[in-house]
Scaffold this motif. Structure first.
Motif, PDB file in Angstrom:
ATOM      1  N   ASP A   1      -5.630  28.753  79.616  1.00 52.27           N
ATOM      2  CA  ASP A   1      -5.425  30.171  79.923  1.00 52.27           C
ATOM      3  C   ASP A   1      -3.930  30.497  79.924  1.00 52.27           C
ATOM      4  O   ASP A   1      -3.103  29.598  80.118  1.00 52.27           O
ATOM      5  CB  ASP A   1      -6.015  30.455  81.310  1.00 52.27           C
ATOM      6  CG  ASP A   1      -6.414  31.912  81.465  1.00 52.27           C
ATOM      7  OD1 ASP A   1      -6.096  32.717  80.568  1.00 52.27           O
ATOM      8  OD2 ASP A   1      -7.037  32.244  82.495  1.00 52.27           O
ATOM      9  N   ASP A   2      -3.595  31.738  79.728  1.00 52.63           N
ATOM     10  CA  ASP A   2      -2.210  32.218  79.805  1.00 52.63           C
ATOM     11  C   ASP A   2      -1.272  31.363  78.961  1.00 52.63           C
ATOM     12  O   ASP A   2      -0.148  31.064  79.368  1.00 52.63           O
ATOM     13  CB  ASP A   2      -1.700  32.207  81.260  1.00 52.63           C
ATOM     14  CG  ASP A   2      -2.604  33.008  82.173  1.00 52.63           C
ATOM     15  OD1 ASP A   2      -3.407  33.800  81.651  1.00 52.63           O
ATOM     16  OD2 ASP A   2      -2.497  32.840  83.397  1.00 52.63           O
TER      17      ASP A   2
ATOM     18  N   GLU B   1      -5.711  37.838  74.741  1.00 48.71           N
ATOM     19  CA  GLU B   1      -6.085  38.744  75.820  1.00 48.71           C
ATOM     20  C   GLU B   1      -5.074  39.862  75.974  1.00 48.71           C
ATOM     21  O   GLU B   1      -3.937  39.764  75.539  1.00 48.71           O
ATOM     22  CB  GLU B   1      -6.256  38.075  77.187  1.00 48.71           C
ATOM     23  CG  GLU B   1      -5.886  36.662  77.349  1.00 48.71           C
ATOM     24  CD  GLU B   1      -6.056  36.234  78.789  1.00 48.71           C
ATOM     25  OE1 GLU B   1      -7.165  36.412  79.308  1.00 48.71           O
ATOM     26  OE2 GLU B   1      -5.097  35.732  79.380  1.00 48.71           O
TER      27      GLU B   1
END
Ligand code: C2E
Ligand code: CA
Ligand code: CA
Length: 708
Positions: free
Chosen positions: A573-574, A630
């Motif tokens: 993630d990220d 995202e």
């Protein structure tokens, strides 16, 4: 050396074989009739001895365990020995029966040797292509030095030269065609050199040094060319990435690092504090800077900021980091300080130094600054927390006109709220006040929803619906991350299970805390939940931040392996914000990379971001990973992502997170649930600039008006 060794080995082998022959009753002059069969065990002894002695030498030289070298040499030696024994016995038998026929033997032998050579050759060729294939994956790293080192190793493995010289350059076309001396690798008449030429020109030179003439064939040339291409592509990727990276972490006005760089280096500092060193984060905010901007104009303001930047840079030590993180906000990360007092001394010196007038457009301007101090490790565990606390301290310094101030929990109003939240959290977990909302991820190729990310919400009895930013910190500190994640997983898998039961083949993504990976039962519990909700493991994606993945603990690695074996998908993630350990992607068995919103948000307008996203996508695809972007907030971004070959997209442009009912409605509208309707895909339009009939795959374009 080789001749000596082979001579000695053959002598010993022959002596041992003669001994065996003698023991079995064979005597000189008796080798006829059935006695010839005695040659077989003797030959076998020679074979065993040869294998053993060669293996011992290889082990001694390479340090490989003897058992392994034996296993590797035994196969070939046995085949050779069997052939040799058969031919030998045949020859002796022939010599006894009709010596004339011995004339046919040499051509047969030559034929056998040729067949053997061809066998070995094609096995070697297969091996090389296989090695090349593996090299492609190995070189998919975005760090030039690492590529250089790894490519050199691979060149040794594939071509077995006596020396390898590899020079790659940060800028295309600035490498000389023949590398300059001296580089430690000797040169000789039999060397083979090739240039590394990538899409943007020459990026390096590779030279293989051979001390003696080596048989170099057409096939070798082809392998070398393929290898050179691989390396050139990897270097080009790394160069593009490094350039974009520099831009993305850089403040153009002052030439300092930017907020992103501060976040990254602070994350690294947090990781380093485990080993002892202490750091301090100083937040420097100029007082009344706006007045300068308003009265003298932006040019003067910019000049002033540049002057301040220069002063800050000159007044810290080489290892310290100075960044501009906002309009008139600077941050300094002090490395290796003795204690908090040392940080305060430096802060005090900085404020005095900044208060001295700066010359702007011929005028002497004086601005004062307020400095907030947060120390690592004691003032915070995460980057956000440290930044926030330095900010609290800075605000106190401003309010009290004290110039600088160290963070104090009792001056932090949010600490009290935080503690109250932590107390409430226990009740919330027991009463089920934690709910989930779901945000769709769509396939950029087809426009279909392929998964939902489950995002936690806390329905607080007094404060109302809280977003994670307000309470995730409290969860982390409450020591109940296990219960929290369990609750999220239970809810998410039950919803996902219902969708599947109704015929929608969508996946579900759940966020984990780094520390969840330290729980030994995690994989087992997830397996049980999957079973209970009739969800296939591959429908669950666990999102883990970069930092959690690189946090190298044996338990984490074991946890990741167990989850992988279970068949759930693992996502970073990220990606791009935390540790920036790009090589991590290759080291772990991951399935998905989620590019952080900060790179995606202004994708279409920001060259640096788009280069980073492009490089990340290329790298991830090389490693066989799926890429999710995202934070997609507009049609320009989604179209840009589509052109860059990104796999999935998530963001408010497609749909903000919604309740389970809203998500179900989305699926139903898309015809994905039991009562199918036709509008499963978004209206189709070709991306601007792409005409029909071009070779490019037709990718979907998204209308500017609305999302799903
Ligand atoms: P995240 O995992 O990066 O989740 C994406 C966040 O970005 C979500 O915020 C989502 O609402 C938001 N977002 C999605 N699309 C857009 C967009 O186009 N623009 C903008 N500006 N934002 C967008 P949310 O729900 O507030 O979650 C924040 C963070 O809290 C998450 O970031 C995640 O790190 C954490 N979190 C949320 N739920 C959980 C959970 O169940 N467990 C754990 N461990 N962490 C969670
Ligand atoms: Ca996430
Ligand atoms: Ca994220």
């Amino acid at each position: 050396m080789k001749v000596l060794f082979n001579g000695a080995s053959a002598t010993v082998g022959t002596a041992v074989a003669a001994g065996v022959l003698w023991l079995l009753g064979g005597r000189a002059g008796h080798l006829e009739g059935t006695a010839i069969a005695l040659a077989a065990p003797a030959g076998l002894t020679v074979c065993l001895w040869t294998s053993l002695s060669v293996s011992m030498v290889i082990s001694a030289v390479t340090g490989m365990p003897l058992r392994r070298t034996l296993r590797e040499t035994m196969g070939i030696s046995t085949v050779i020995a069997a052939g040799g024994i058969a031919v030998g016995c045949g020859a002796v038998a022939l010599a006894y029966t009709s010596p004339v026929t011995l004339i046919v033997l040499p051509p047969i032998l030559v034929g056998l040797v040729m067949v053997y050579r061809m066998q070995v050759d094609s096995a070697q060729q297969r091996d090389r292509w296989r090695q090349l294939n593996a090299a492609a994956k190995d070189l998919a790293i975005l760090d030039r030095t690492a590529i250089e080192a790894r490519a050199t190793e691979i060149a040794y493995e594939i071509f077995r030269p006596d020396g390898v010289e590899l020079v790659v350059s940060p800028v295309a076309a600035s490498v000389p065609t023949t590398p300059a001396q001296p580089t430690g690798c000797p040169r000789g008449a039999d060397d083979v050199a090739t240039t590394l030429t990538g899409p943007s020109g020459q990026v390096g030179v590779l030279r293989l040094h051979f001390a003696r003439p080596a048989p170099w064939r057409e096939h070798d040339q082809a392998v070398l060319a393929a290898f050179a291409n691989l390396v050139a592509l990897a270097v080009t990727n790394a160069n593009t990435y490094a350039e974009a990276h520099d831009q993305a972490f850089h403040d153009a006005l002052t030439d300092l690092g930017n907020r992103r760089m501060l976040q990254q280096r602070t994350a690294q500092a947090i990781a380093a504090t485990a080993a002892g060193p202490r750091f301090a984060l100083l937040l420097v905010d100029l007082d009344r800077f706006r007045d300068v901007n308003d009265t003298l104009g932006h040019d003067a303001g910019d000049q002033l900021l540049r002057g301040i930047a220069e002063r800050l840079r000159r007044s810290v030590r080489a290892g310290d980091l100075v960044t501009r993180i906002g309009g008139d906000e600077f941050a300094v990360l002090l490395t290796g300080i003795r204690d908090a007092e040392a940080a305060e001394t430096i802060a005090s010196a900085l404020t005095r130094m900044l208060a001295r007038p700066v010359s702007v457009e011929g005028m002497m301007l004086s601005v004062e600054a307020s400095v907030g101090i947060a120390c690592l490790p004691e003032d915070g565990e995460t980057v956000d927390e440290l930044l926030r606390r330095a900010d609290v301290a800075m605000y106190q310094a401003k309010k009290t006109h004290s110039g600088y101030r160290r963070y104090r929990a009792d001056e932090d109003s949010s600490t009290l709220a935080h503690m109250a939240l932590m107390a409430d959290l226990h009740g919330a977990l027991d009463q089920g006040d934690i709910s989930l909302c779901y945000q769709p991820q769509i396939d950029l190729e087809t426009g279909r929803i392929v998964a939902f990310e489950a995002l936690a919400r806390w329905n607080h009895p007094v404060l109302g619906l809280l977003a994670p930013d307000a309470f995730i910190g409290a969860v982390e500190q409450s020591g109940r991350i296990g219960d929290f994640t369990r609750a999220v997983l239970r809810e998410a898998l039950s919803t996902g299970g219902r969708w599947r039961a109704d015929g929608a083949r969508v996946g579900i993504s759940v966020n984990l805390f780094a520390r969840n990976l330290l729980e030994p039962d995690l994989a087992t519990e997830i397996a049980q939940l999957l079973l209970a909700n009739r969800m296939p493991a591959s429908a669950l994606t666990l999102e883990i931040t970069e930092r959690a993945v690189v946090m190298e603990s044996a338990t984490t690695v074991r946890s990741l392996a167990a989850l992988h074996d279970l068949g759930v998908r693992l996502a970073v993630d990220d990606f791009g914000t935390g540790y920036c350990a790009l090589n991590v992607l290759g080291q772990f068995d991951l399935h998905e990379v989620k590019i952080d919103q900060s790179f995606v948000r202004n994708l279409a307008g920001d060259r640096a971001n788009s280069a980073i996203v492009r490089a990340t996508i290329a790298l991830a695809h090389d490693l066989g990973l799926r890429v999710v972007a995202e934070g997609v907030e507009d049609s320009e971004t989604i179209n840009a992502l589509s052109v860059l070959g990104c796999d999935l997209a998530q963001g408010t442009f497609i749909s903000p997170p919604g309740s389970a009912e809203q998500a179900t409605a989305l699926l139903r509208d898309a015809g994905r649930l039991a009562t199918p309707r036709s509008a499963d895909v978004l209206p189709f339009r070709r991306p601007a600039g792409e005409r029909s009939g071009t070779a490019a795959p037709a990718r979907r374009a998204y209308p500017a008006t609305d999302g799903i």
